[in-house]
Design a protein around this motif. Structure first.
Motif, PDB file in Angstrom:
ATOM      1  N   MET A 148      55.926   9.326  29.108  1.00 39.89           N
ATOM      2  CA  MET A 148      55.801   9.983  27.953  1.00 39.89           C
ATOM      3  C   MET A 148      54.427   9.435  27.250  1.00 39.89           C
ATOM      4  O   MET A 148      53.802   8.350  27.904  1.00 39.89           O
ATOM      5  CB  MET A 148      56.947   9.385  26.836  1.00 39.89           C
ATOM      6  CG  MET A 148      58.125  10.001  27.205  1.00 39.89           C
ATOM      7  SD  MET A 148      59.507   9.191  26.090  1.00 39.89           S
ATOM      8  CE  MET A 148      59.387   7.433  26.315  1.00 39.89           C
ATOM      9  N   GLU A 149      53.742  10.103  26.478  1.00 38.58           N
ATOM     10  CA  GLU A 149      52.568   9.765  25.725  1.00 38.58           C
ATOM     11  C   GLU A 149      52.336   9.770  24.409  1.00 38.58           C
ATOM     12  O   GLU A 149      53.139  10.697  23.827  1.00 38.58           O
ATOM     13  CB  GLU A 149      51.415  10.600  26.307  1.00 38.58           C
ATOM     14  CG  GLU A 149      51.233  10.740  27.968  1.00 38.58           C
ATOM     15  CD  GLU A 149      50.156  11.479  28.386  1.00 38.58           C
ATOM     16  OE1 GLU A 149      49.315  11.919  27.588  1.00 38.58           O
ATOM     17  OE2 GLU A 149      50.313  11.956  29.557  1.00 38.58           O
ATOM     18  N   ALA A 150      51.519   8.770  23.652  1.00 33.66           N
ATOM     19  CA  ALA A 150      51.245   9.128  22.401  1.00 33.66           C
ATOM     20  C   ALA A 150      49.879   8.644  22.193  1.00 33.66           C
ATOM     21  O   ALA A 150      49.252   7.922  22.744  1.00 33.66           O
ATOM     22  CB  ALA A 150      52.170   7.814  21.677  1.00 33.66           C
ATOM     23  N   GLU A 151      49.124   9.420  21.252  1.00 35.30           N
ATOM     24  CA  GLU A 151      47.824   9.140  21.305  1.00 35.30           C
ATOM     25  C   GLU A 151      47.374   8.126  20.001  1.00 35.30           C
ATOM     26  O   GLU A 151      46.410   7.823  19.923  1.00 35.30           O
ATOM     27  CB  GLU A 151      47.090  10.496  20.656  1.00 35.30           C
ATOM     28  CG  GLU A 151      47.547  11.255  19.272  1.00 35.30           C
ATOM     29  CD  GLU A 151      48.981  11.767  19.404  1.00 35.30           C
ATOM     30  OE1 GLU A 151      49.279  12.398  18.303  1.00 35.30           O
ATOM     31  OE2 GLU A 151      49.478  11.887  20.365  1.00 35.30           O
ATOM     32  N   SER A 152      48.407   7.502  19.357  1.00 31.60           N
ATOM     33  CA  SER A 152      48.269   6.239  18.931  1.00 31.60           C
ATOM     34  C   SER A 152      49.285   5.391  18.503  1.00 31.60           C
ATOM     35  O   SER A 152      50.599   5.900  19.032  1.00 31.60           O
ATOM     36  CB  SER A 152      47.980   7.007  17.146  1.00 31.60           C
ATOM     37  OG  SER A 152      48.935   7.323  16.601  1.00 31.60           O
ATOM     38  N   ALA A 153      49.075   4.245  18.302  1.00 28.40           N
ATOM     39  CA  ALA A 153      50.298   3.374  18.064  1.00 28.40           C
ATOM     40  C   ALA A 153      51.292   3.725  16.832  1.00 28.40           C
ATOM     41  O   ALA A 153      52.546   3.498  17.042  1.00 28.40           O
ATOM     42  CB  ALA A 153      49.788   1.875  17.767  1.00 28.40           C
ATOM     43  N   ASP A 154      50.765   4.416  15.913  1.00 27.70           N
ATOM     44  CA  ASP A 154      51.666   5.131  14.998  1.00 27.70           C
ATOM     45  C   ASP A 154      52.583   6.223  15.411  1.00 27.70           C
ATOM     46  O   ASP A 154      53.537   5.985  15.080  1.00 27.70           O
ATOM     47  CB  ASP A 154      50.520   5.526  13.970  1.00 27.70           C
ATOM     48  CG  ASP A 154      49.556   4.519  12.957  1.00 27.70           C
ATOM     49  OD1 ASP A 154      50.419   3.479  12.518  1.00 27.70           O
ATOM     50  OD2 ASP A 154      48.809   4.942  12.877  1.00 27.70           O
ATOM     51  N   LYS A 155      52.027   7.003  16.268  1.00 30.14           N
ATOM     52  CA  LYS A 155      52.708   8.014  16.737  1.00 30.14           C
ATOM     53  C   LYS A 155      53.807   7.458  17.905  1.00 30.14           C
ATOM     54  O   LYS A 155      54.955   7.765  17.720  1.00 30.14           O
ATOM     55  CB  LYS A 155      51.701   8.827  17.729  1.00 30.14           C
ATOM     56  CG  LYS A 155      52.751   9.766  18.582  1.00 30.14           C
ATOM     57  CD  LYS A 155      53.517  11.082  17.555  1.00 30.14           C
ATOM     58  CE  LYS A 155      54.023  11.874  18.526  1.00 30.14           C
ATOM     59  NZ  LYS A 155      54.826  12.937  17.862  1.00 30.14           N
ATOM     60  N   ALA A 156      53.309   6.411  18.276  1.00 36.18           N
ATOM     61  CA  ALA A 156      54.345   5.653  19.353  1.00 36.18           C
ATOM     62  C   ALA A 156      55.500   5.058  18.584  1.00 36.18           C
ATOM     63  O   ALA A 156      56.610   5.168  18.942  1.00 36.18           O
ATOM     64  CB  ALA A 156      53.501   4.576  20.244  1.00 36.18           C
ATOM     65  N   LYS A 157      55.156   4.363  17.568  1.00 37.79           N
ATOM     66  CA  LYS A 157      56.058   3.789  16.716  1.00 37.79           C
ATOM     67  C   LYS A 157      56.983   4.740  16.127  1.00 37.79           C
ATOM     68  O   LYS A 157      58.693   4.609  16.114  1.00 37.79           O
ATOM     69  CB  LYS A 157      55.502   3.272  15.608  1.00 37.79           C
ATOM     70  CG  LYS A 157      56.499   2.402  14.468  1.00 37.79           C
ATOM     71  CD  LYS A 157      55.779   1.620  13.381  1.00 37.79           C
ATOM     72  CE  LYS A 157      56.813   1.135  12.426  1.00 37.79           C
ATOM     73  NZ  LYS A 157      56.211   0.581  11.290  1.00 37.79           N
ATOM     74  N   SER A 158      56.558   6.120  15.743  1.00 36.66           N
ATOM     75  CA  SER A 158      57.510   7.121  15.267  1.00 36.66           C
ATOM     76  C   SER A 158      58.400   7.658  16.325  1.00 36.66           C
ATOM     77  O   SER A 158      59.730   8.035  16.137  1.00 36.66           O
ATOM     78  CB  SER A 158      56.766   8.216  14.567  1.00 36.66           C
ATOM     79  OG  SER A 158      56.122   8.920  15.788  1.00 36.66           O
ATOM     80  N   ILE A 159      58.273   7.702  17.662  1.00 40.02           N
ATOM     81  CA  ILE A 159      59.142   8.016  18.501  1.00 40.02           C
ATOM     82  C   ILE A 159      59.863   6.928  19.313  1.00 40.02           C
ATOM     83  O   ILE A 159      60.721   7.325  19.950  1.00 40.02           O
ATOM     84  CB  ILE A 159      58.080   8.804  19.683  1.00 40.02           C
ATOM     85  CG1 ILE A 159      57.391   8.023  20.528  1.00 40.02           C
ATOM     86  CG2 ILE A 159      57.516   9.999  19.255  1.00 40.02           C
ATOM     87  CD1 ILE A 159      56.869   8.611  21.862  1.00 40.02           C
TER      88      ILE A 159
END
Length: 121
Positions: free
Chosen positions: A33-44
């Motif tokens: 999986m990928e996230a473009e920010s730590a904020d996005k990662a935290k949300s998923i």
């Protein structure tokens, strides 16, 4: 062996693609999986309680840095491997990674730097 799951967190699309390619070529069955920010990662994270590997950049847009996310990951994923893959090679960043007991990898991303860290997952 159960399927492994990785989350690549980096604001650079090219870097995410390179890390994905390195992991996929060595371990084609992994879910990545990928996230473009730590904020996005935290949300998923709540949707994915079983992530085995985290690849984090340090400097990204948003309110959280890669190292900011490590505390959350350490408490929720105590058995997961965390790699900080960054161009930010200041001693303070390296020392913080060492203090947090996470892997520090200096960009540019190469298979030679990443594959050895995946061997014992």
């Amino acid at each position: 062996m159960s399927q492994k799951k990785a989350l690549i967190v980096d604001d650079s699309t090219v870097t995410r693609l390179m890390i994905r390619k390195i992991i996929s070529e060595k371990y084609p069955n992994w879910e990545i999986m990928e996230a473009e920010s730590a904020d996005k990662a935290k949300s998923i994270l709540p949707e994915h309680p079983d992530i085995d590997l985290f690849s984090l950049d340090q400097n990204m847009p948003g309110t959280l840095s890669g190292l900011d996310l490590v505390g959350i990951l350490k408490s929720n994923y105590p058995n997961s491997k965390i790699m900080l893959i960054t161009a930010n090679i200041q001693d303070a960043i390296k020392n913080k990674a060492k203090d947090l007991a996470i892997v520090f990898i200096e960009k540019p991303v190469t298979a030679e730097k990443i594959i050895p860290e995946l061997e014992n997952l």
